[in-house]
Design a protein around this motif. Structure first.
Motif, short mmCIF file in Angstrom:
data_model
loop_
_atom_site.label_atom_id
_atom_site.label_comp_id
_atom_site.label_asym_id
_atom_site.label_seq_id
_atom_site.Cartn_x
_atom_site.Cartn_y
_atom_site.Cartn_z
N ARG A 41 0.84 -1.20 0.00
CA ARG A 41 0.00 0.00 0.00
C ARG A 41 0.87 1.25 0.00
O ARG A 41 0.65 2.18 -0.78
CB ARG A 41 -0.91 -0.01 1.23
CG ARG A 41 -1.84 1.18 1.32
CD ARG A 41 -2.27 1.47 2.74
NE ARG A 41 -1.09 1.68 3.58
CZ ARG A 41 -1.01 1.35 4.84
NH1 ARG A 41 -2.02 0.77 5.46
NH2 ARG A 41 0.09 1.59 5.53
N ASP A 42 1.90 1.29 0.86
CA ASP A 42 2.78 2.45 0.93
C ASP A 42 3.54 2.66 -0.38
O ASP A 42 3.72 3.79 -0.83
CB ASP A 42 3.75 2.31 2.10
CG ASP A 42 3.06 2.41 3.45
OD1 ASP A 42 1.88 2.82 3.50
OD2 ASP A 42 3.71 2.08 4.46
N LEU A 47 4.04 5.67 -5.48
CA LEU A 47 3.98 5.67 -6.94
C LEU A 47 2.99 6.71 -7.45
O LEU A 47 3.28 7.44 -8.40
CB LEU A 47 3.62 4.27 -7.45
CG LEU A 47 3.54 4.10 -8.96
CD1 LEU A 47 4.86 4.48 -9.63
CD2 LEU A 47 3.14 2.67 -9.30
N ILE A 48 1.83 6.81 -6.81
CA ILE A 48 0.84 7.83 -7.20
C ILE A 48 1.44 9.22 -7.04
O ILE A 48 1.28 10.09 -7.91
CB ILE A 48 -0.46 7.69 -6.36
CG1 ILE A 48 -1.29 6.51 -6.83
CG2 ILE A 48 -1.29 8.96 -6.35
CD1 ILE A 48 -2.00 6.73 -8.16
N ARG A 49 2.13 9.45 -5.93
CA ARG A 49 2.74 10.77 -5.70
C ARG A 49 3.81 11.07 -6.75
O ARG A 49 3.91 12.20 -7.23
CB ARG A 49 3.34 10.82 -4.30
CG ARG A 49 2.27 10.87 -3.23
CD ARG A 49 2.89 10.99 -1.83
NE ARG A 49 1.87 10.84 -0.82
CZ ARG A 49 1.71 9.78 -0.06
NH1 ARG A 49 2.52 8.74 -0.17
NH2 ARG A 49 0.75 9.72 0.84
N GLN A 50 4.60 10.06 -7.11
CA GLN A 50 5.60 10.25 -8.17
C GLN A 50 4.93 10.64 -9.48
O GLN A 50 5.38 11.55 -10.18
CB GLN A 50 6.38 8.96 -8.40
CG GLN A 50 7.40 8.61 -7.38
CD GLN A 50 8.12 7.35 -7.83
OE1 GLN A 50 8.79 7.35 -8.87
NE2 GLN A 50 7.98 6.28 -7.06
N PRO A 66 7.81 1.95 -9.11
CA PRO A 66 7.76 1.68 -7.67
C PRO A 66 9.16 1.69 -7.08
O PRO A 66 10.11 1.18 -7.67
CB PRO A 66 7.16 0.27 -7.59
CG PRO A 66 6.46 0.07 -8.88
CD PRO A 66 7.23 0.86 -9.89
N ARG A 67 9.27 2.31 -5.92
CA ARG A 67 10.55 2.33 -5.21
C ARG A 67 10.61 1.14 -4.27
O ARG A 67 9.58 0.61 -3.86
CB ARG A 67 10.68 3.63 -4.43
CG ARG A 67 10.76 4.84 -5.35
CD ARG A 67 10.89 6.11 -4.56
NE ARG A 67 10.75 7.24 -5.49
CZ ARG A 67 10.50 8.46 -5.13
NH1 ARG A 67 10.36 8.76 -3.86
NH2 ARG A 67 10.40 9.42 -6.02
N PRO A 68 11.82 0.74 -3.90
CA PRO A 68 11.97 -0.40 -2.97
C PRO A 68 11.25 -0.13 -1.65
O PRO A 68 11.22 1.00 -1.16
CB PRO A 68 13.48 -0.51 -2.76
CG PRO A 68 14.10 0.25 -3.87
CD PRO A 68 13.11 1.28 -4.30
#
Length: 77
Positions: A41-42, A47-50, A66-68
């Motif tokens: 979820r986090d 990803l949405i914010r990016q 997606p970031r790690p």
């Protein structure tokens, strides 16, 4: 995934998290799944914010990735 798919997945994870938290005592498997749900979820919120930031600055939101989990979980709220 586009924004609506990402948001739909976030909603599904939030619902699963609510079910897991509301189930009373938790097994080791439920606790592990809860951690996975929270982490995914986090990552999706990040990803949405990016994607929003890329749009705001005239960049292609499809370039966001997606970031790690370790990186996302380390952010301060």
């Amino acid at each position: 995934m586009d924004d609506s798919e990402i948001r739909g997945r976030i909603e599904a994870l939030v619902e699963e998290e609510r079910r897991l938290r509301g189930s009373g005592e938790h097994t080791d498997e439920q606790r592990a799944r809860l951690r996975q749900v929270e982490e995914e979820r986090d990552q999706l919120w990040d990803l949405i914010r990016q994607r929003d930031a890329k749009r705001q600055y005239g960049e292609d939101p499809e370039e966001a990735s997606p970031r790690p989990e370790q990186q996302v979980e380390g952010y301060l709220q």
